[in-house]
Design a protein around this motif. Sequence first.
Motif, mmCIF file in Angstrom:
data_model
loop_
_atom_site.group_PDB
_atom_site.id
_atom_site.type_symbol
_atom_site.label_atom_id
_atom_site.label_comp_id
_atom_site.label_asym_id
_atom_site.label_seq_id
_atom_site.Cartn_x
_atom_site.Cartn_y
_atom_site.Cartn_z
ATOM 1 N N ALA A 165 0.916 -1.253 -0.050
ATOM 2 C CA ALA A 165 0.274 0.290 0.123
ATOM 3 C C ALA A 165 1.231 1.100 -0.221
ATOM 4 O O ALA A 165 0.778 2.311 -0.377
ATOM 5 C CB ALA A 165 -1.118 0.383 1.508
ATOM 6 N N ASN A 166 2.096 1.041 0.396
ATOM 7 C CA ASN A 166 3.147 2.511 1.213
ATOM 8 C C ASN A 166 4.547 2.394 0.801
ATOM 9 O O ASN A 166 5.607 3.570 1.047
ATOM 10 C CB ASN A 166 2.507 2.963 2.316
ATOM 11 C CG ASN A 166 1.473 3.083 2.548
ATOM 12 O OD1 ASN A 166 0.688 4.463 2.166
ATOM 13 N ND2 ASN A 166 0.832 2.883 3.779
ATOM 14 N N GLU A 167 5.195 1.127 -0.392
ATOM 15 C CA GLU A 167 6.382 0.588 -0.944
ATOM 16 C C GLU A 167 6.132 -0.155 -1.920
ATOM 17 O O GLU A 167 4.802 -0.722 -1.959
ATOM 18 C CB GLU A 167 7.028 0.381 0.518
ATOM 19 C CG GLU A 167 6.718 -0.495 1.572
ATOM 20 C CD GLU A 167 7.347 -1.479 2.371
ATOM 21 O OE1 GLU A 167 8.686 -0.581 2.108
ATOM 22 O OE2 GLU A 167 7.616 -1.550 3.825
ATOM 23 N N VAL A 168 7.145 -0.405 -2.164
ATOM 24 C CA VAL A 168 7.514 -1.749 -3.060
ATOM 25 C C VAL A 168 8.370 -2.424 -2.370
ATOM 26 O O VAL A 168 10.339 -1.852 -2.418
ATOM 27 C CB VAL A 168 8.021 -1.347 -4.950
ATOM 28 C CG1 VAL A 168 8.148 -2.467 -5.432
ATOM 29 C CG2 VAL A 168 6.521 -0.162 -5.244
ATOM 30 N N LEU A 169 8.229 -3.728 -2.574
ATOM 31 C CA LEU A 169 9.428 -4.168 -1.413
ATOM 32 C C LEU A 169 9.423 -5.682 -2.059
ATOM 33 O O LEU A 169 9.001 -6.093 -2.732
ATOM 34 C CB LEU A 169 8.866 -4.863 -0.293
ATOM 35 C CG LEU A 169 9.266 -5.983 0.722
ATOM 36 C CD1 LEU A 169 10.418 -5.523 1.154
ATOM 37 C CD2 LEU A 169 8.478 -6.580 1.527
ATOM 38 N N GLU A 170 11.311 -5.206 -2.491
ATOM 39 C CA GLU A 170 11.563 -6.624 -2.786
ATOM 40 C C GLU A 170 11.491 -7.796 -1.858
ATOM 41 O O GLU A 170 12.692 -7.938 -0.988
ATOM 42 C CB GLU A 170 13.194 -6.257 -3.493
ATOM 43 C CG GLU A 170 12.855 -5.214 -4.502
ATOM 44 C CD GLU A 170 14.495 -5.282 -5.429
ATOM 45 O OE1 GLU A 170 15.453 -5.471 -5.094
ATOM 46 O OE2 GLU A 170 14.526 -3.711 -6.385
ATOM 47 N N GLY A 171 10.672 -8.988 -2.059
ATOM 48 C CA GLY A 171 10.870 -10.066 -1.352
ATOM 49 C C GLY A 171 9.951 -11.132 -2.071
ATOM 50 O O GLY A 171 9.944 -11.660 -2.689
#
Length: 382
Positions: A19-25
């Motif tokens: 919702a508030n960031e792009v996470l590499e995972g």
Amino acid sequence: MNSVTLGELVLTNARIVLANEVLEGSLRVDGGVITDIGAPSRTGLDLDGDYLIPGLVELHTDHLETHYAPRPRVRWNPVAAVQAHDAQIAASGITTVLDAIRIGLDEDTDVSAEEMRILAGAIRAGMDAGRLRAEHYIHLRCEVSAPDCLDSFLAIKDDPLVRLASLMDHAPGQRQFASLDAYKVYYQGKTKMSDAELDAFTARRNAQSLAHSGKHRRMISQMCHDQGIVLASHDDATRAHVEEAVDLGLHIAEFPTTLEAARASRQAGLSILMGGPNVVRGGSHSGNVSARALAEADLLDILSSDYIPFSMLQSAFSLADGVEGISLSKAIQLVTKRPAEAAGFHDRGEIAVGKRADFVHLRIEDGIPIVLTVWRQGQRVI
């Protein structure tokens, strides 16, 4: 989607749009629900660094009717029409869809009220049989100026799939067609009416609007409140239109046609919905306010596909790429979290622990988001 036991699913090496960031995972799903989001995992389905976003939530698509009535006086089998529509919806990344059913007819269509109920029945049959990829609900597009609007509404309002009703009046000289020149271009292009025929048609539409719109708005609004059906205005052009919507207890402002109406909707706390095609094309086909201009003014909450299913995904990435202050996470909210909240779906619309495992796996090629895989409740549907 056939009913099956929903097991474990692990997706890894993804750019996960939260919702508030792009996470590499990676993330883990169990029983159709997200149970963990974290660092890349050594196990699971490798997404090769592609994007993973929530399944899209579509509140207003007119697309189903084009499968059922692809040409004047041509009808397709309603079950086949629903299946074809569903396939295109899901392939566009939409996992929850509110199919628009026309309530109240006029001379611009030869599809009857009974045929609309048949289409609604075909949607319900597809859901009951578990053979639809997306989860389908019904949006009642109530043409309040039409003489048969109330009777048609009463005949379908108790369908358990009805989730949303919008109140619209397409009479000339106001709302979507404040420009009579645009009205003439649209209807003569669609119906091939002569100038004299269009003049007579316009006079009838205005007389019907005067006779029916006000009472139908009031009566349908009250019944929707009684049944818990979410209400939307449609094509508001003035502050007075918005004030009327607020007085009737509406929650969503669909396709405001002017900056004035959008600003008034924001001040009133209505969720502002605009069409993806408006964003992709760079403007309204009716000459009304640009959806991109509303986004730039922070007056846009929800994007709908309107008449092109893929436009939801395309427009979200277009705004993220081209409008200052709109991150990818915020743009994706316009087609996932925001519409889900507006329609009362609190179990979906974002990638978060405890939410439904509705996902779209995609990559960008030549500036276009390419859908590769779609899951609904952790089960692959595309």
